[in-house]
Design an enzyme around this catalytic site. Structure first.
Site, PDB file in Angstrom:
ATOM      1  N   LYS A 281      -0.540  -3.863  -9.760  1.00 36.86           N
ATOM      2  CA  LYS A 281      -0.132  -4.997  -8.931  1.00 36.86           C
ATOM      3  C   LYS A 281       0.614  -4.437  -7.728  1.00 36.86           C
ATOM      4  O   LYS A 281       1.562  -3.656  -7.884  1.00 36.86           O
ATOM      5  CB  LYS A 281       0.765  -5.943  -9.744  1.00 36.86           C
ATOM      6  CG  LYS A 281       1.012  -7.285  -9.099  1.00 36.86           C
ATOM      7  CD  LYS A 281      -0.255  -8.159  -9.122  1.00 36.86           C
ATOM      8  CE  LYS A 281       0.037  -9.589  -8.725  1.00 36.86           C
ATOM      9  NZ  LYS A 281       0.836 -10.311  -9.709  1.00 36.86           N
ATOM     10  N   HIS A 282       0.207  -4.822  -6.545  1.00 40.14           N
ATOM     11  CA  HIS A 282       0.829  -4.351  -5.302  1.00 40.14           C
ATOM     12  C   HIS A 282       0.929  -2.833  -5.271  1.00 40.14           C
ATOM     13  O   HIS A 282       1.974  -2.257  -4.967  1.00 40.14           O
ATOM     14  CB  HIS A 282       2.202  -4.993  -5.095  1.00 40.14           C
ATOM     15  CG  HIS A 282       2.133  -6.472  -4.901  1.00 40.14           C
ATOM     16  ND1 HIS A 282       1.439  -7.058  -3.864  1.00 40.14           N
ATOM     17  CD2 HIS A 282       2.636  -7.500  -5.629  1.00 40.14           C
ATOM     18  CE1 HIS A 282       1.534  -8.375  -3.954  1.00 40.14           C
ATOM     19  NE2 HIS A 282       2.251  -8.671  -5.012  1.00 40.14           N
ATOM     20  N   ASN A 424      11.281   5.746  -5.599  1.00 39.66           N
ATOM     21  CA  ASN A 424      11.600   6.549  -6.769  1.00 39.66           C
ATOM     22  C   ASN A 424      10.933   5.952  -8.008  1.00 39.66           C
ATOM     23  O   ASN A 424      10.985   4.751  -8.229  1.00 39.66           O
ATOM     24  CB  ASN A 424      13.105   6.599  -6.999  1.00 39.66           C
ATOM     25  CG  ASN A 424      13.828   7.467  -5.990  1.00 39.66           C
ATOM     26  OD1 ASN A 424      13.452   8.602  -5.790  1.00 39.66           O
ATOM     27  ND2 ASN A 424      14.881   6.928  -5.379  1.00 39.66           N
ATOM     28  N   HIS A 530       5.217   7.847  -1.408  1.00 39.05           N
ATOM     29  CA  HIS A 530       5.943   6.898  -0.564  1.00 39.05           C
ATOM     30  C   HIS A 530       5.033   5.804  -0.024  1.00 39.05           C
ATOM     31  O   HIS A 530       3.822   5.953  -0.027  1.00 39.05           O
ATOM     32  CB  HIS A 530       6.617   7.629   0.587  1.00 39.05           C
ATOM     33  CG  HIS A 530       7.782   8.471   0.163  1.00 39.05           C
ATOM     34  ND1 HIS A 530       7.742   9.850   0.166  1.00 39.05           N
ATOM     35  CD2 HIS A 530       8.987   8.135  -0.325  1.00 39.05           C
ATOM     36  CE1 HIS A 530       8.899  10.323  -0.276  1.00 39.05           C
ATOM     37  NE2 HIS A 530       9.665   9.310  -0.582  1.00 39.05           N
TER      38      HIS A 530
END
Length: 530
Positions: A281-282, A424, A530
């Site tokens: 999801k996302h 993180n 990232h």
């Protein structure tokens, strides 16, 4: 005839992809357009009964050097580049016996396909087209007078323009075709330069060219106010770009991004060893699990975060079967992607008409090299894709207690998943399944706490008396800068930890792990995402 419409009297055709060639050339000939061609293209047209001049008759030179030299001649390039309304150009054509070429039809030697099939170096070199790009660029530069076609998909548009304008082409069409022509030669050169860089082991060439072919325009991008399109590159890595969509509505920008994330994650799990399922999801995994069957793996993955799984992407590392399909369609799912699907599974998914089902024919190799790109203001960043795999790492036990065999298996599992979680990243796992995932937080301790909270919430939804994190292991994508993140994991019930190591405070973190009775291993590899 209006000045912006140019009558086509002569066309040069030289193509590698002969799809629709004969029909297109026959339609041109029916309009009285003289045809000129080369080699295999001319043979195909002559065999079809068309009258076609050989380019060697135009140039006065035979094809030579195994066909390397045939169209690089003023009689060809003069016919393409001459400005029709320029008296000096017209005089030069007359003086040197150069006839105009009003339509150029060229598609290039199949360099990308030759590389994709793993051909030898010399074979790849021989499939670098020289005359084709030169002619394409010449015609595109002179698009005020000349139409250039670089793919069969545009044959119909050219014929429609000729029909609508009494055998002429419009400036609007010629300009659109010219843009495509330059883009095609740019993508072609990009493929060649990047291949050569790879052959040389050159990771930072002075110029980095990028190219791709439009797969489809999209309704919008990440948000409705952003335009978007999907492009395919010559990379043959199996995935969303190479998949066949068996059913469902058009994929959105976010669908493609999330589906790619899910499939890359599930590819970490060898299908010969275990079935595996990833729910995303996302762009973040919200549930990952291994199992004896896909159904077992899906149920374990779903239990990690059933709330986030709603409207998610499901990726599988084996052929989708009926049992797994029935379970997956019980909740709203955007996309299912798998190497293949059984006919029964396809029929089950078909009952959900908007659910997209993609099959790829295989899994991407997580160890394969590749290029990862990201745009920044005024440029872009390029790096090697993260192809480090935990099975290839030398794990170092740094605590007084070594992990048990069961803990070690779960530690490796958790670190595989952490590689695909936004930094993180903290991943709790137990019995080959994630039980809590903390993603994308500004501090590692917050990710630890969120993952622990997720594990506790999942237990409540399952009606269990204690958090799923009890007795789990925990993976961190990067080192713990302080002991607090590790202690948060211990408080949640984790018994073992896997992390890269390398912090200035490693000794402090190891001491805290020993005091908490944790086993901890260092991988020596970080997985920032990232």
């Amino acid at each position: 005839m209006p000045s912006k419409v140019r009558r086509v009297t002569r066309a040069l055709l030289s193509v590698s992809d002969k799809t629709g060639l004969v029909e297109f050339a026959a339609a041109l000939a029916a309009r009285g357009i003289a045809l000129v061609s080369t080699g295999g293209t001319r043979k195909a047209l002559v065999d079809a009964g068309l009258t076609v001049a050989d380019v060697s008759d135009v140039t006065g030179f035979p094809e030579m050097m195994d066909g390397r030299v045939k169209t690089l001649h003023p009689a060809v390039h003069g016919g393409l580049l001459a400005i029709r309304d320029n008296p000096e150009h017209q005089a030069a054509m007359l003086a040197h016996g150069i006839s105009p070429i009003d339509l150029l039809v060229v598609n290039l030697y199949p360099f990308e396909a030759t590389v994709a099939k793993g051909a030898a170096f010399d074979d790849c070199i021989e499939n670098i087209d020289i005359g084709g790009p030169a002619m394409i660029r010449a015609a595109a530069k002179n698009h005020d007078d000349v139409a250039v076609v670089v793919e069969p998909a545009d044959y119909a548009a050219v014929l429609a323009d000729l029909e609508a304008h009494d055998g002429g082409t419009t400036l609007a069409l010629r300009r659109r075709l010219a843009q495509k022509a330059y883009a095609r030669t740019a993508a072609y050169d990009a493929a060649i330069s990047n291949w050569l860089a790879g052959q040389l082991g050159e990771t930072t060439p002075a110029f980095r060219a990028l190219g791709g072919a439009l797969a489809e325009p999209m309704r919008y991008g990440e948000n409705p106010h952003q335009w978007a399109a999907f492009y395919r590159t010559p990379d043959v890595r199996p995935g969303v770009a190479t998949a066949r969509q068996l059913q469902g509505k058009q994929l959105s920008y976010n669908n493609i991004n999330d589906t790619d994330a899910a499939f890359e994650c599930v590819a970490e799990f060898d299908p010969a060893r275990t079935a595996a399922v990833v729910i995303v999801k996302h762009a973040n995994p919200c549930g990952v699990a291994e199992g004896a069957t896909l159904l077992e793996a899906y149920e374990k993955a779903l239990a990690c975060d059933p709330v986030s799984a709603f409207g998610g992407i499901v990726a599988l590392n084996r052929t989708l079967d009926a049992e797994a399909a029935r379970k997956i369609v019980e909740i709203f799912t955007e996309v299912i992607i798998a190497p293949d699907a059984t006919e029964e599974a396809i029929a089950i998914v078909a009952a959900k008409k908007n659910l997209r089902l993609l099959v790829t024919g295989g899994l991407p190799d997580p160890r394969a090299p590749g290029l990862a790109l990201r745009t920044v203001a005024g440029g872009f960043l390029a790096q090697a894709r993260d192809n480090a795999v935990v099975d290839d790492m030398s794990l170092k036990v740094v605590t007084q207690r070594a992990p048990t065999a069961e803990e070690l298996a779960d530690l490796k599992f958790a670190f595989r998943v952490a590689k695909h979680v936004k930094s993180n990243a903290i991943v709790y796992a137990r019995n080959g399944a994630t039980v809590g995932i903390g993603a994308g937080q500004m501090s590692r301790v917050d990710s630890s706490r969120i993952a622990a909270w997720k594990a506790a919430e999942a237990a409540k939804m399952a009606g269990l008396p204690e958090s799923l994190a009890k007795g789990s292991v925990v993976a961190s994508d990067a080192f713990f800068p302080f002991a607090d993140g590790l202690l948060a994991a211990a408080e949640a019930g984790a018994t073992a930890v896997i992390q890269p190591g390398g912090s200035m405070r490693d000794d402090e973190v190891i001491k805290a792990a020993d005091e908490a009775g944790l086993a901890m291993v260092f991988t020596g590899h970080r997985h920032f995402r990232h």
